[in-house]
Design an enzyme around this catalytic site. Sequence first.
Site, PDB file in Angstrom:
ATOM      1  N   GLY A  14     -51.176   7.351  30.385  1.00 48.27           N
ATOM      2  CA  GLY A  14     -50.253   8.288  31.037  1.00 48.27           C
ATOM      3  C   GLY A  14     -49.238   7.530  31.876  1.00 48.27           C
ATOM      4  N   ASP A 145     -54.004   8.040  38.786  1.00 47.84           N
ATOM      5  CA  ASP A 145     -55.385   8.423  39.140  1.00 47.84           C
ATOM      6  C   ASP A 145     -55.966   7.505  40.218  1.00 47.84           C
ATOM      7  OD1 ASP A 145     -54.927  10.100  37.033  1.00 47.84           O
ATOM      8  OD2 ASP A 145     -56.330   9.150  35.651  1.00 47.84           O
ATOM      9  N   GLY A 192     -55.632  13.540  37.975  1.00 45.92           N
ATOM     10  CA  GLY A 192     -56.482  12.473  38.504  1.00 45.92           C
ATOM     11  C   GLY A 192     -57.730  12.263  37.690  1.00 45.92           C
ATOM     12  N   ARG A 305     -46.290  12.942  37.906  1.00 45.78           N
ATOM     13  CA  ARG A 305     -46.228  11.532  37.515  1.00 45.78           C
ATOM     14  C   ARG A 305     -44.836  11.103  37.054  1.00 45.78           C
ATOM     15  NH1 ARG A 305     -50.033  11.959  32.056  1.00 45.78           N
ATOM     16  NH2 ARG A 305     -48.337  12.540  30.672  1.00 45.78           N
TER      17      ARG A 305
HETATM   18  O1  F6P Z   1     -54.577   9.035  33.431  1.00 45.32           O
HETATM   19  C1  F6P Z   1     -53.414   9.588  33.920  1.00 45.32           C
HETATM   20  C2  F6P Z   1     -53.354  11.063  33.625  1.00 45.32           C
HETATM   21  O2  F6P Z   1     -52.114  11.529  34.081  1.00 45.32           O
HETATM   22  C3  F6P Z   1     -54.525  11.881  34.178  1.00 45.32           C
HETATM   23  O3  F6P Z   1     -54.385  12.190  35.531  1.00 45.32           O
HETATM   24  C4  F6P Z   1     -54.504  13.066  33.278  1.00 45.32           C
HETATM   25  O4  F6P Z   1     -55.759  13.720  33.199  1.00 45.32           O
HETATM   26  C5  F6P Z   1     -54.141  12.468  31.965  1.00 45.32           C
HETATM   27  O5  F6P Z   1     -53.404  11.296  32.238  1.00 45.32           O
HETATM   28  C6  F6P Z   1     -53.335  13.346  31.049  1.00 45.32           C
HETATM   29  O6  F6P Z   1     -53.157  12.691  29.865  1.00 45.32           O
HETATM   30  P1  F6P Z   1     -52.078  13.042  28.749  1.00 45.32           P
HETATM   31  O7  F6P Z   1     -50.748  12.535  29.202  1.00 45.32           O
HETATM   32  O8  F6P Z   1     -52.584  12.290  27.567  1.00 45.32           O
HETATM   33  O9  F6P Z   1     -52.115  14.515  28.593  1.00 45.32           O
END
Ligand code: F6P
Length: 411
Positions: A14, A145, A192, A305
């Site tokens: 992510g 996270d 997170g 993010r």
């Molecule tokens: O690991 C970072 C993160 O933003 C987590 O907080 C979240 O659960 C996950 O990635 C979401 O992942 P994706 O972008 O694959 O949906």
Amino acid sequence: MAIKGNIIVGQSGGPTAVINSSLAGVIEAAKDAGVKKIYGMHNGIEGLLKEDIIDLNDHIKDAQDLALLRRTPSAFLGSCRYKLPVIEGNEEVYEKLFAILEKYNIQYLLYNGGNDSMDTVKMLSDYASLHNKPQKFMGIPKTIDNDLPMTDHCPGFGSAAKYIAASMKEIIRDNAVYGETRTNICIVEIMGRHAGWLTAAAALSKGPDCCGPDMIYLPEAPFDPEDFMKRVKELAKTKKSIVIAVSEGVKLADGRFVCELSGGSDKLDAFGHKQLSGVGTYLAQRITAETEFKARSIEFSTLQRCAAHLTSLTDADEAYGVGYLAAQKAFEGCTGMMVTIQVTSRKPYIVEYSQFDIHEIANVERKIPQKWIINDGTYVSDEFVKYARPLIIGELQPHFAGGVPVHITLE
Ligand code: F6P
């Protein structure tokens, strides 16, 4: 320091508001060391396996591009969630990868990501040492996270925490708008995964002009929906405006995620992680169904993010620092390690960078210490606030055009 060949860098997992600051750090370190070719993996290791490689010298040409890169959220090179297979029985995958590295005379590979991405650094450096390959592999920490071990904190967390703290203040102001005329409840769902660091950052909204959230629920403490409802009803006896922060990854005592109660997705990613989303909606719906209160839920989702307009300068500078150092260390011959951040003083805030064995880091999740979780698992202590406050200090101002921030992209 004799540079032996070219460098490649990849971004994985992510994204964050400052992952591109780490990329800027790598590029500048490589330029300072006189590396000829600076390559980027398009979509991480998954792209490298397809030989999908970008010559970064064609894209980031001058100081202006670097300044924009630092202000651009998400992963400039594109990301992936790809797990390299175990070496035994899958040698052909590694042979293919190392053949690509040799073809482009790549001697240094840097990978920027979280726990799962550090697994990639571990596998590649293990394969290299098994087969006496000369290439060096270094990990650059990154994750909102904040759950990588062996480092005080992770680049990306500070900016996401700043966004959470600022947005919580704004939500708390808005939520109070009807005064004594109605009971207004807002549930804020925060990312997170299995660690509560980012949700705990909601406490940073508290100050002389803001009461902060009423409750904070983290995955580190078991969640009981009945107890939650009891507490909400109790609070509503004395307060009309109630704002509650809840982690996407809160779990019931039996280990199920609370978001599964609202029929969340069963899909798993390559690392076996469930998609966590929906706990806020579930709780707000329960409040609506079981009380006369007005309840809504806000899921920050990807906003937390990618909010580069509220990047923490401390975070951006550290992200740059770990990228720069990872490249420098690789040039010096370091391999199979991730750069870490140590805080030698919190007031004034002083950090030092170091590096640690990747085997102690890959796939390990660092949780909030239990002693920082207070009020029967419904809040965090001042210790957490002292820990996190310095990480959100300062702003990296975007460059604006037409009233919106300017980004730099591959397209
Ligand atoms: O690991 C970072 C993160 O933003 C987590 O907080 C979240 O659960 C996950 O990635 C979401 O992942 P994706 O972008 O694959 O949906």
